[in-house]
Design an enzyme around this catalytic site. Sequence first.
Site, PDB file in Angstrom:
ATOM      1  N   GLY A 174       0.879  -1.183   0.000  1.00  0.00           N
ATOM      2  CA  GLY A 174       0.000   0.000   0.000  1.00  0.00           C
ATOM      3  C   GLY A 174       0.900   1.212   0.000  1.00  0.00           C
ATOM      4  N   MET A 211       0.534   7.650   2.640  1.00  0.00           N
ATOM      5  CA  MET A 211       1.111   7.228   3.926  1.00  0.00           C
ATOM      6  C   MET A 211       2.132   6.098   3.760  1.00  0.00           C
ATOM      7  SD  MET A 211       0.009   9.072   6.416  1.00  0.00           S
ATOM      8  CE  MET A 211       0.206   8.186   7.957  1.00  0.00           C
ATOM      9  N   GLY A 212       1.746   5.055   3.011  1.00  0.00           N
ATOM     10  CA  GLY A 212       2.602   3.875   2.890  1.00  0.00           C
ATOM     11  C   GLY A 212       3.925   4.188   2.229  1.00  0.00           C
ATOM     12  N   LYS A 261      -6.093   5.285  18.484  1.00  0.00           N
ATOM     13  CA  LYS A 261      -5.968   6.138  17.286  1.00  0.00           C
ATOM     14  C   LYS A 261      -7.316   6.764  16.940  1.00  0.00           C
ATOM     15  CE  LYS A 261      -4.516   8.371  13.857  1.00  0.00           C
ATOM     16  NZ  LYS A 261      -4.661   8.099  12.457  1.00  0.00           N
ATOM     17  N   ASN A 285       2.525  -2.662  -4.072  1.00  0.00           N
ATOM     18  CA  ASN A 285       1.254  -1.946  -4.188  1.00  0.00           C
ATOM     19  C   ASN A 285       0.403  -2.653  -5.230  1.00  0.00           C
ATOM     20  OD1 ASN A 285      -0.163   0.645  -3.357  1.00  0.00           O
ATOM     21  ND2 ASN A 285      -0.327   0.755  -5.590  1.00  0.00           N
ATOM     22  N   VAL A 342      -3.261   0.384   3.467  1.00  0.00           N
ATOM     23  CA  VAL A 342      -4.263   0.622   2.416  1.00  0.00           C
ATOM     24  C   VAL A 342      -5.524   1.228   3.026  1.00  0.00           C
ATOM     25  CG1 VAL A 342      -3.345  -1.276   1.021  1.00  0.00           C
ATOM     26  CG2 VAL A 342      -5.337  -1.675   2.492  1.00  0.00           C
ATOM     27  N   ALA A 358       0.418   4.472  -1.170  1.00  0.00           N
ATOM     28  CA  ALA A 358      -0.165   5.791  -1.455  1.00  0.00           C
ATOM     29  C   ALA A 358       0.526   6.809  -0.536  1.00  0.00           C
ATOM     30  CB  ALA A 358      -1.672   5.734  -1.260  1.00  0.00           C
ATOM     31  N   ALA A 361      -8.913   1.807   4.728  1.00  0.00           N
ATOM     32  CA  ALA A 361      -9.531   1.003   5.794  1.00  0.00           C
ATOM     33  C   ALA A 361     -10.810   0.350   5.277  1.00  0.00           C
ATOM     34  CB  ALA A 361      -9.837   1.903   6.979  1.00  0.00           C
ATOM     35  N   SER A 398      -0.222   8.311  13.248  1.00  0.00           N
ATOM     36  CA  SER A 398      -0.690   9.672  12.985  1.00  0.00           C
ATOM     37  C   SER A 398       0.467  10.584  12.624  1.00  0.00           C
ATOM     38  CB  SER A 398      -1.425  10.246  14.197  1.00  0.00           C
ATOM     39  OG  SER A 398      -1.837  11.569  13.895  1.00  0.00           O
ATOM     40  N   GLY A 399       0.173  11.557  11.796  1.00  0.00           N
ATOM     41  CA  GLY A 399       1.186  12.529  11.422  1.00  0.00           C
ATOM     42  C   GLY A 399       1.046  12.952   9.972  1.00  0.00           C
ATOM     43  N   GLU A 409      -8.995  15.205  17.594  1.00  0.00           N
ATOM     44  CA  GLU A 409      -8.582  16.057  16.451  1.00  0.00           C
ATOM     45  C   GLU A 409      -9.810  16.818  15.900  1.00  0.00           C
ATOM     46  OE1 GLU A 409      -6.065  13.939  13.491  1.00  0.00           O
ATOM     47  OE2 GLU A 409      -7.573  14.524  12.025  1.00  0.00           O
ATOM     48  N   HIS A 418      -7.890   9.521  19.304  1.00  0.00           N
ATOM     49  CA  HIS A 418      -6.993  10.611  18.869  1.00  0.00           C
ATOM     50  C   HIS A 418      -7.670  11.430  17.771  1.00  0.00           C
ATOM     51  CE1 HIS A 418      -4.271  12.166  15.776  1.00  0.00           C
ATOM     52  NE2 HIS A 418      -3.389  12.403  16.734  1.00  0.00           N
ATOM     53  N   ASN A 419      -8.229  10.727  16.784  1.00  0.00           N
ATOM     54  CA  ASN A 419      -8.872  11.438  15.681  1.00  0.00           C
ATOM     55  C   ASN A 419     -10.132  12.173  16.148  1.00  0.00           C
ATOM     56  OD1 ASN A 419      -6.871  10.267  14.148  1.00  0.00           O
ATOM     57  ND2 ASN A 419      -8.231   9.624  12.509  1.00  0.00           N
TER      58      ASN A 419
HETATM   59  N1  LIG Z   1      -3.679  10.266   4.584  1.00  0.00           N
HETATM   60  C1  LIG Z   1      -3.472  10.506   5.871  1.00  0.00           C
HETATM   61  O1  LIG Z   1      -3.150  11.635   6.297  1.00  0.00           O
HETATM   62  C2  LIG Z   1      -3.584   9.406   6.863  1.00  0.00           C
HETATM   63  C3  LIG Z   1      -4.066   8.159   6.488  1.00  0.00           C
HETATM   64  N2  LIG Z   1      -4.110   7.143   7.403  1.00  0.00           N
HETATM   65  C4  LIG Z   1      -4.587   5.806   7.021  1.00  0.00           C
HETATM   66  O2  LIG Z   1      -3.523   5.121   6.343  1.00  0.00           O
HETATM   67  C5  LIG Z   1      -4.063   4.276   5.315  1.00  0.00           C
HETATM   68  C6  LIG Z   1      -3.449   4.682   3.979  1.00  0.00           C
HETATM   69  O3  LIG Z   1      -3.822   6.014   3.731  1.00  0.00           O
HETATM   70  P1  LIG Z   1      -3.390   6.788   2.399  1.00  0.00           P
HETATM   71  O4  LIG Z   1      -1.946   6.586   2.172  1.00  0.00           O
HETATM   72  O5  LIG Z   1      -3.935   8.165   2.516  1.00  0.00           O
HETATM   73  O6  LIG Z   1      -4.095   5.970   1.244  1.00  0.00           O
HETATM   74  P2  LIG Z   1      -5.633   5.721   0.889  1.00  0.00           P
HETATM   75  O7  LIG Z   1      -6.439   5.598   2.109  1.00  0.00           O
HETATM   76  O8  LIG Z   1      -6.033   6.742  -0.115  1.00  0.00           O
HETATM   77  O9  LIG Z   1      -5.540   4.272   0.182  1.00  0.00           O
HETATM   78  C7  LIG Z   1      -4.881   4.089  -1.030  1.00  0.00           C
HETATM   79  C8  LIG Z   1      -4.113   2.792  -1.013  1.00  0.00           C
HETATM   80  O10 LIG Z   1      -5.010   1.688  -0.778  1.00  0.00           O
HETATM   81  C9  LIG Z   1      -4.813   0.743  -1.823  1.00  0.00           C
HETATM   82  N3  LIG Z   1      -6.025  -0.026  -2.054  1.00  0.00           N
HETATM   83  C10 LIG Z   1      -7.288   0.452  -2.114  1.00  0.00           C
HETATM   84  N4  LIG Z   1      -8.151  -0.566  -2.332  1.00  0.00           N
HETATM   85  C11 LIG Z   1      -7.423  -1.693  -2.402  1.00  0.00           C
HETATM   86  C12 LIG Z   1      -7.727  -3.064  -2.585  1.00  0.00           C
HETATM   87  N5  LIG Z   1      -8.997  -3.473  -2.718  1.00  0.00           N
HETATM   88  N6  LIG Z   1      -6.719  -3.956  -2.613  1.00  0.00           N
HETATM   89  C13 LIG Z   1      -5.458  -3.547  -2.461  1.00  0.00           C
HETATM   90  N7  LIG Z   1      -5.078  -2.264  -2.255  1.00  0.00           N
HETATM   91  C14 LIG Z   1      -6.056  -1.349  -2.232  1.00  0.00           C
HETATM   92  C15 LIG Z   1      -4.426   1.589  -3.012  1.00  0.00           C
HETATM   93  O11 LIG Z   1      -3.859   0.792  -4.007  1.00  0.00           O
HETATM   94  P3  LIG Z   1      -3.891   1.296  -5.544  1.00  0.00           P
HETATM   95  O12 LIG Z   1      -2.756   2.239  -5.694  1.00  0.00           O
HETATM   96  O13 LIG Z   1      -3.732   0.039  -6.309  1.00  0.00           O
HETATM   97  O14 LIG Z   1      -5.224   1.945  -5.764  1.00  0.00           O
HETATM   98  C16 LIG Z   1      -3.436   2.528  -2.351  1.00  0.00           C
HETATM   99  O15 LIG Z   1      -2.203   1.933  -2.110  1.00  0.00           O
HETATM  100  C17 LIG Z   1      -5.572   4.447   5.370  1.00  0.00           C
HETATM  101  O16 LIG Z   1      -6.119   3.436   6.160  1.00  0.00           O
HETATM  102  C18 LIG Z   1      -5.755   5.801   6.039  1.00  0.00           C
HETATM  103  O17 LIG Z   1      -6.980   5.925   6.707  1.00  0.00           O
HETATM  104  C19 LIG Z   1      -3.640   7.300   8.680  1.00  0.00           C
HETATM  105  C20 LIG Z   1      -3.149   8.509   9.096  1.00  0.00           C
HETATM  106  C21 LIG Z   1      -3.122   9.674   8.239  1.00  0.00           C
HETATM  107  O1  LIG Z   2      -5.821   9.960  10.672  1.00  0.00           O
HETATM  108  C1  LIG Z   2      -5.590  11.111  10.434  1.00  0.00           C
HETATM  109  C2  LIG Z   2      -4.650  11.915  11.234  1.00  0.00           C
HETATM  110  O2  LIG Z   2      -4.218  11.252  12.333  1.00  0.00           O
HETATM  111  C3  LIG Z   2      -6.314  11.797   9.294  1.00  0.00           C
HETATM  112  O3  LIG Z   2      -5.844  13.098   9.185  1.00  0.00           O
HETATM  113  C4  LIG Z   2      -7.763  11.734   9.522  1.00  0.00           C
HETATM  114  O4  LIG Z   2      -8.217  10.480   8.983  1.00  0.00           O
HETATM  115  C5  LIG Z   2      -8.564  12.793   8.844  1.00  0.00           C
HETATM  116  O5  LIG Z   2      -9.887  12.476   9.105  1.00  0.00           O
HETATM  117  P1  LIG Z   2     -11.122  13.158   8.388  1.00  0.00           P
HETATM  118  O6  LIG Z   2     -10.873  13.031   6.900  1.00  0.00           O
HETATM  119  O7  LIG Z   2     -12.291  12.369   8.859  1.00  0.00           O
HETATM  120  O8  LIG Z   2     -11.136  14.596   8.829  1.00  0.00           O
END
Ligand SMILES: NC(=O)C1=CN([C@@H]2O[C@H](COP(=O)(O)OP(=O)(O)OC[C@H]3O[C@@H](n4cnc5c(N)ncnc54)[C@H](OP(=O)(O)O)[C@@H]3O)[C@@H](O)[C@H]2O)C=CC1
Ligand SMILES: O=C(CO)[C@H](O)[C@H](O)COP(=O)(O)O
Length: 497
Positions: free
Chosen positions: A13, A17-18, A186, A36, A78, A15, A80, A132-133, A193, A189-190
């Site tokens: 994963g 964060m990953g 977590k 990915n 990925v 995207a 949630a 988080s971050g 937030e 925490h949110n």
């Molecule tokens: N963004 C943020 O600020 C924060 C996010 N998080 C959490 O971290 C996680 C990752 O967040 P973020 O990086 O923003 O990415 P997203 O939540 O936007 O998820 C995208 C990723 O999920 C993968 N994915 C989606 N559906 C599937 C599937 N069915 N099978 C396999 N892979 C899949 C995508 O793969 P593909 O490229 O192939 O589509 C991509 O790698 C989430 O759970 C999010 O809630 C936690 C803290 C902060």
């Molecule tokens: O996990 C987080 C930070 O710790 C994300 O910023 C959070 O998911 C944002 O939430 P929302 O889109 O519901 O405002």
Amino acid sequence: MTNTPTAQIGVTGLATMGRNLARNIARHGYVTAVHNRTESKTKALVGEFGHEGTFVPAATAEEFVASLTVPRTIIIMVKAGAPTDAVIDELAPLLEEGDILVDGGNAHFADTRRREVALRERGIHFAGVGISGGEEGALLGPSIMPGGSEHAYAKLGPILADIAVDVDGTPCSTHVGPDGAGHFVKMVHNGIEYADMQLIAEAYDLLRHGLGWTPERLAEVFESWNSGDLESFLIEITARVLRAGDPSQPERPLVDVIVDEAEQKGTGRWTVQTALDLGTPVSGIAEAVFARALSGSAAQRRAAQGVLPGPAEVPAVGEPGGEEGAGGFVDAADAESFVEDVRAALYASKVVAYAQGFDMIRAGSVEYGWGIDPGAMATIWRGGCIIRARFLDRIREAYEKQPDLPSLLVDPYFAGAVAAGQEAWRRVVVQSVQSGIPAPGFSSALAYYDGLRRERSSAALVQGLRDLFGAHTYRRVDRPGSFHIDWSGDLSESQFS
Ligand SMILES: NC(=O)C1=CN([C@@H]2O[C@H](COP(=O)(O)OP(=O)(O)OC[C@H]3O[C@@H](n4cnc5c(N)ncnc54)[C@H](OP(=O)(O)O)[C@@H]3O)[C@@H](O)[C@H]2O)C=CC1
Ligand SMILES: O=C(CO)[C@H](O)[C@H](O)COP(=O)(O)O
């Protein structure tokens, strides 16, 4: 591409964060397998940042698993919900007993509990880890809330401590507790937030319309607040957003061109839903979730405009984005004291929101037998996460002094701080009501504070009413047992236990 097992840890994963988490791990010297679903993201990561560490790219789940040394450690980052289940279903058959599967996404803690049980039956250690971050934190050092078994943590803990941010020599990562504990914390925490952002938005709204000041001038107010008790990441970025101009017309404030409908991915709503089940009054978080929902009720808002009148005697408010001094409901001579009142109200309301969040962590810990140390949570939230704030150090101290503190609000430091600001807090709530500027976060926090401190609550009457219409019984202040009045007869009282 066939990988030999050389990678110490894998991230699937890639995207926002990953990708950055994988870079953070590799930068710390770990050989990192990356994968990915859509392979282009894997190639982009290695192509752009491959020089930062040792990455082992994998095109398929099979290659990914094969590239990891045994027992394997894999972090899933990925979306949630169903995507996380899909990834687990794909990986689990490829794993062996003793492997560790980590979910670093924002999973619901109940899903984590379910997944942990299912994977434990196959001998796989499943750890739900809150991270988080945001994008920057994932790369430079997030705050990490690991749940899962002691066994999984023994291997995972040192890696997470390496990649987490450090505050005063302490990494912002600690074992929260078994199964869903990390994701529960977590989630709260949110929720906090959400509450914190709602309170900041209310402070901004009151200042903007109370003083008629421009967002740029208000940015200075928030900057000055950031060098006092309110110092925090959210206050810091509030100043940045308020200072920003519209990129297509820079003299226009950005905040005036953003659609005023707040979206949400769900963690705040989960916090409130869970709090209802636990019976924990997290009114600050609930108000924030409902305020977002109201902001998004576009059709109702449009229908109400021009139909529902506001307070008649309020002086005209400067147009948003208008000139400084365009006019507000506060007299110019009182501007400084109004700013100070709003600051005090924000701080007091924020203490209430955090107190409620910590109450909820305690309630969840008791319900699920997690043994969460609240002081340790305050410690790991001091850096890296979105709610990082100076006063978390005070919260850590409060729980260190008294681990079974009944409420943060009764800790001598916080009781004193809120008492010092309570008159200002009341003035601000009155002013918001009189001027028709909604401040549900400020007012519900004040109502909670008053509800907590009053010797007798109005609930005695509620109990009387319940007994009258449904024979639900009541308890008495002067003797034990449950009682009922013969409301339809001679008004005599009977005792049930
Ligand atoms: N963004 C943020 O600020 C924060 C996010 N998080 C959490 O971290 C996680 C990752 O967040 P973020 O990086 O923003 O990415 P997203 O939540 O936007 O998820 C995208 C990723 O999920 C993968 N994915 C989606 N559906 C599937 C599937 N069915 N099978 C396999 N892979 C899949 C995508 O793969 P593909 O490229 O192939 O589509 C991509 O790698 C989430 O759970 C999010 O809630 C936690 C803290 C902060
Ligand atoms: O996990 C987080 C930070 O710790 C994300 O910023 C959070 O998911 C944002 O939430 P929302 O889109 O519901 O405002």
